[in-house]
Motif scaffolding. Structure first.
Motif, short mmCIF file in Angstrom:
data_model
loop_
_atom_site.label_atom_id
_atom_site.label_comp_id
_atom_site.label_asym_id
_atom_site.label_seq_id
_atom_site.Cartn_x
_atom_site.Cartn_y
_atom_site.Cartn_z
N SER A 38 19.02 -4.82 -9.08
CA SER A 38 17.68 -5.40 -8.95
C SER A 38 17.16 -5.26 -7.53
O SER A 38 15.97 -4.98 -7.32
CB SER A 38 17.70 -6.88 -9.37
N SER A 39 18.02 -5.41 -6.55
CA SER A 39 17.61 -5.25 -5.15
C SER A 39 17.17 -3.82 -4.86
O SER A 39 16.17 -3.59 -4.16
CB SER A 39 18.75 -5.65 -4.21
N GLY A 42 13.90 -3.27 -6.27
CA GLY A 42 12.94 -3.84 -5.33
C GLY A 42 12.61 -2.87 -4.20
O GLY A 42 11.44 -2.76 -3.78
N GLN A 67 13.18 -6.07 -13.44
CA GLN A 67 13.86 -7.03 -12.55
C GLN A 67 13.99 -8.40 -13.21
O GLN A 67 15.02 -9.05 -13.07
CB GLN A 67 13.11 -7.15 -11.22
N CYS A 124 19.57 3.79 -8.20
CA CYS A 124 19.47 2.70 -9.17
C CYS A 124 20.23 3.05 -10.45
O CYS A 124 20.94 2.21 -11.02
CB CYS A 124 18.01 2.39 -9.51
#
Length: 182
Positions: A38-39, A42, A67, A124
């Protein structure tokens, strides 16, 4: 209220049900890897913000939705029961199908890279695959909502297609694997 509690200073943390577990246990590793994913999503959103290409701007709300799904998955892995994932899985499949129709057919293995955003999408994807392995390992010894595994598997496919789309939108040709072994 201070951010530090000192309750984890000996290498343990609490799950949602109050159980204390080692920070290196598979359950914590699973939701920690989801948090890492998730980071990085982001970071991808931050890199995409301000992009003037309309196709890129429309992707950001989808990533924010992902997210939120990942936060739900982390919560469930920590012991908080959340709602179903069927709608989120269907949404990912719809996005994958749409991207697949709008991109050139893949005939070769591609190497991660291209634009900075595409490269982050590939990172990711690999973190997502690691999270999937952690969750599957957890599921060998503990109960895990099977829809989580399906969602994470589908998300890695989405992230692969997203990397391809980001390169395509930017007009960057994919580098392909050149087999050098005989």
């Amino acid at each position: 209220m201070p951010i530090y509690t000192k309750t984890g200073d000996k290498g343990e943390t609490s799950l949602a049900d109050g159980r204390r577990v080692r920070k290196c246990c598979t359950r914590v590793e699973s939701y920690g890897t989801i948090d890492e994913l998730s980071s990085y999503i982001g970071l991808l959103i931050a890199k995409m913000n301000g992009n003037t290409i309309s196709d890129v701007a429309t992707i950001i709300p989808d990533l924010i939705s992902i997210q939120n799904d990942l936060f739900n998955i982390s919560s469930e892995l920590a012991g908080v029961h959340t709602t179903g994932y069927d709608e989120s899985i269907e949404k990912l499949e719809h996005h994958i199908d749409d991207m697949n129709l709008s991109l050139p057919t893949l005939h070769e293995f591609i190497l991660p890279g291209g634009t900075e955003c595409a490269a982050i999408a590939h990172i990711c994807r690999t973190i997502c695959r690691r999270a999937e392995r952690c969750i599957i390992t957890l599921a060998e010894t503990e109960t895990v909502n099977e829809h989580i595994i399906v969602y994470i598997n589908r998300l890695s496919d989405y992230l692969f297609m997203l990397a391809k789309k980001l390169n395509f939108i930017a007009g960057v040709k994919e580098n392909t694997w050149q087999k050098t072994c005989k």
